[in-house]
Scaffold this motif. Structure first.
Motif, PDB file in Angstrom:
ATOM      1  N   SER A   1       9.731   1.601   8.505  1.00  0.00           N
ATOM      2  CA  SER A   1       9.126   2.795   8.014  1.00  0.00           C
ATOM      3  C   SER A   1       9.037   2.833   6.196  1.00  0.00           C
ATOM      4  N   ALA A   2       9.553   1.969   5.632  1.00  0.00           N
ATOM      5  CA  ALA A   2       9.257   1.785   4.314  1.00  0.00           C
ATOM      6  C   ALA A   2       7.790   1.229   4.141  1.00  0.00           C
TER       7      ALA A   2
ATOM      8  N   ALA B   1       5.521   1.348   6.105  1.00  0.00           N
ATOM      9  CA  ALA B   1       4.467   2.449   6.179  1.00  0.00           C
ATOM     10  C   ALA B   1       4.094   3.338   5.203  1.00  0.00           C
ATOM     11  N   ARG B   2       4.882   3.261   4.279  1.00  0.00           N
ATOM     12  CA  ARG B   2       4.752   4.106   2.919  1.00  0.00           C
ATOM     13  C   ARG B   2       3.619   3.089   1.865  1.00  0.00           C
ATOM     14  N   THR B   3       3.612   1.926   2.362  1.00  0.00           N
ATOM     15  CA  THR B   3       2.536   1.265   1.395  1.00  0.00           C
ATOM     16  C   THR B   3       1.439   2.154   1.201  1.00  0.00           C
ATOM     17  N   PRO B   4       0.525   2.089   0.235  1.00  0.00           N
ATOM     18  CA  PRO B   4      -0.280   3.012  -0.132  1.00  0.00           C
ATOM     19  C   PRO B   4      -1.731   2.261   0.498  1.00  0.00           C
TER      20      PRO B   4
ATOM     21  N   ALA C   1      -0.332   1.314  10.462  1.00  0.00           N
ATOM     22  CA  ALA C   1       0.669   2.510  10.348  1.00  0.00           C
ATOM     23  C   ALA C   1       1.079   2.733  11.759  1.00  0.00           C
TER      24      ALA C   1
ATOM     25  N   LYS D   1      13.947   9.154   3.081  1.00  0.00           N
ATOM     26  CA  LYS D   1      12.356   8.914   2.896  1.00  0.00           C
ATOM     27  C   LYS D   1      11.836   8.662   4.031  1.00  0.00           C
ATOM     28  N   GLU D   2      12.541   8.056   5.062  1.00  0.00           N
ATOM     29  CA  GLU D   2      12.267   7.798   6.348  1.00  0.00           C
ATOM     30  C   GLU D   2      11.751   9.207   7.157  1.00  0.00           C
TER      31      GLU D   2
ATOM     32  N   ALA E   1       8.620  10.819   5.663  1.00  0.00           N
ATOM     33  CA  ALA E   1       7.631   9.912   5.670  1.00  0.00           C
ATOM     34  C   ALA E   1       7.079  10.580   7.461  1.00  0.00           C
TER      35      ALA E   1
ATOM     36  N   THR F   1      -0.183   8.159   7.921  1.00  0.00           N
ATOM     37  CA  THR F   1       0.939   8.996   8.224  1.00  0.00           C
ATOM     38  C   THR F   1       0.894   9.824   9.745  1.00  0.00           C
TER      39      THR F   1
ATOM     40  N   TYR G   1       1.068   6.664  12.001  1.00  0.00           N
ATOM     41  CA  TYR G   1       2.267   6.196  12.154  1.00  0.00           C
ATOM     42  C   TYR G   1       3.193   7.125  13.207  1.00  0.00           C
TER      43      TYR G   1
END
Lengths: 330, 330
Positions: A283-284, A286-289, A296, B134-135, B138, B294, B297
């Motif tokens: 999940s972390a 997937a938050r990569t810009p 994703a 945060k998970e 997202a 997102t 994902y």
């Protein structure tokens, strides 16, 4: 401790507690020596370096747990101090291992995702839905990229943790811990109570450790109302894992071996922790810009798979838990 | 059919076959009349319109299955022709329903994803991993977008399928089918064999239908080597579902009711089909150009969840399958 142990009913607390702590302290010092021998940069991540670090963590957890559970039989200020320092050390050493395990787990899961192509088992008739090849291709593109992204992120984290561990092991703070453990290996700082019989000094704290474990397990959310993606509940399970471990060390000290009935549940809680952390890592990542949607997508699949492993670990825990009615059965 | 049925041993094939076909034809015509009454645009997607369409599909499948299994007792050219036309009609009518079901299933799964917040169950200690909020966040952003994307895609597909169904029901091709079914409701076109006893004419084809179902189930991949994302195997399961249905209709005709032991496995295969198609729809939506990571994902999570439902449906099928050793047990 349900049944009083023959040995501990006739011995003093010191005679039970001191040899265990001395043995664990000796393991710690041996692990430390091995770790120094294998801590050259060329050895980083080798089996010997890993084994040395594992032996160090293993002994540090047992010493720390014993100081915690049987605090009344030990010199209190000294044991509180050492326990805090061992927690710092174990945490520092555990991080490198945790990142390596997490990366291995996620890459293995991605490998299963991309490698599961079975063209030989194709439909014998034309009745299947079309698009399964396209699904596979979409996953294939994404899994390669997701793997590269996770490898980059977790290798970086692991390298940083490795540097932090080496730095910690070279610090004066660490040398003070090593000195305290060296003292423990020769002479355990005890309280006056340690001269009394083991049964009267050690059994009550051991029972308390067991009871805290039972309470934590009883407080786990019931299985009936399972919702997916219940990350908020993970902490209760992690807490149960820590308390099971404290009970295990107390049992090990008093009986000479861990309770075999708790091996299965303990292993399930380890897997639970690993899967929970792997899901969080996916999940972390997937938050990569600016990542590609296919990356994703694969990370989403990975996240869901790891959350399903979390659920599976909880089910195994419930099935293997030896105490009746402590956890609501499914 | 394992045990010969009392009724069918003394009756002619016609006496068993003709009333069943006449009854199904009457259901078809009733469904058609209801569908015409509720097919105004204002009624599209209402419960009455859905029920009428369901009754039509229900009868069409039974007529088609009976024509197929008991072809020898019917006028062959006529039944082959009607069967092909009923397959076209059922397919056209089923599409609208399938898109609606798929959308409902996926939105429900997304709802569970985003709605599963349990702040009250937060960690009692500080030991849990950070990042679970945060998970959730997202996932939250992505699930809303993924829901909107799926709703757009599947509503469009459903609207197109609805138009196609209305167009089909207004076509001269459909009027020919309706005429053929109207004939069936009054006079079933039989072969000479239909005058012979039911036991000698109908039992062998019914046993063949059962045997084909058993063979298809025996050909399912064993459970031992289960790999995730085995979309290539879905077709074998879909095939087993179709053959189970043909067996069910034959049983229903000969015995007056479907085999209750196959209700569980049949339902599991329906769920299997729904989950398999929902997973494919999530995967197809993820191939939309220019979607946000997102969204991709969340679609990945959704895809994985539906594939886990596919596995769960297979497990239920194996558990409820009443014939021993036909499927390798887990």
């Amino acid at each position: 401790m349900r049944r009083p142990d023959h040995q501990t009913t006739t011995l003093t607390a010191e005679a039970v507690l001191a040899p265990y702590l001395r043995e664990q302290a000796a393991c710690f010092l041996r692990g430390l020596r091995l770790h120094r021998e294998h801590s050259a940069p060329a050895d980083a991540g080798t089996q010997s370096a890993d084994e040395a670090a594992r032996a160090l963590r293993h002994a540090a957890r047992r010493i720390s747990g014993t100081l915690h559970t049987f605090r009344g039989a030990l010199e209190p200020a000294w044991s509180d101090q050492l326990r805090a320092e061992l927690a710092w050390l174990s945490g520092t050493l555990a991080r490198e291992h945790a990142y390596a395990t997490r990366l291995g787990r996620l890459l293995e899961a991605l490998h299963q995702l991309s490698g599961a192509s079975l063209p030989a088992a194709r439909t014998p008739s034309g009745d299947g839905p079309d698009g399964s090849d396209k699904e596979r291709a979409a996953l294939g593109v994404g899994t390669a990229r997701a793997g590269a992204l996770l490898e980059r992120r977790l290798t970086l984290a692991r390298t940083r943790a490795h540097s932090a561990a080496l730095q910690a092991l070279g610090s004066s703070r660490f040398h003070a811990v090593a000195d305290a453990v060296a003292l423990l290996a020769s002479e355990v700082p005890l309280s006056a109570a340690a001269a009394e019989p083991a049964a009267s000094v050690l059994h009550a704290p051991a029972e308390l450790a067991e009871q805290r474990m039972l309470d934590a397990v009883a407080a786990l959310p019931p299985d009936e109302a399972v919702e997916p993606y219940n990350e908020a509940q993970d902490a209760l399970w992690h807490q149960a894992r820590l308390l099971l471990r404290l009970h295990r060390y107390a049992h090990e000290m008093l009986r000479g071996a861990p309770d075999p009935a708790l091996a299965g549940p303990g292993h399930a809680l380890d897997l639970h922790r690993d899967a929970s952390e792997a899901a969080a890592a996916a999940s972390a990542a997937a938050r990569t810009p600016r990542i590609a949607p296919t990356t994703a997508y694969a990370l989403g699949v990975l996240h869901a798979d790891q959350r399903h492993e979390v659920e599976a670990a909880r089910a195994v825990f419930r099935e293997t838990w030896p105490y009746a009615a402590a956890v609501t059965a499914p």
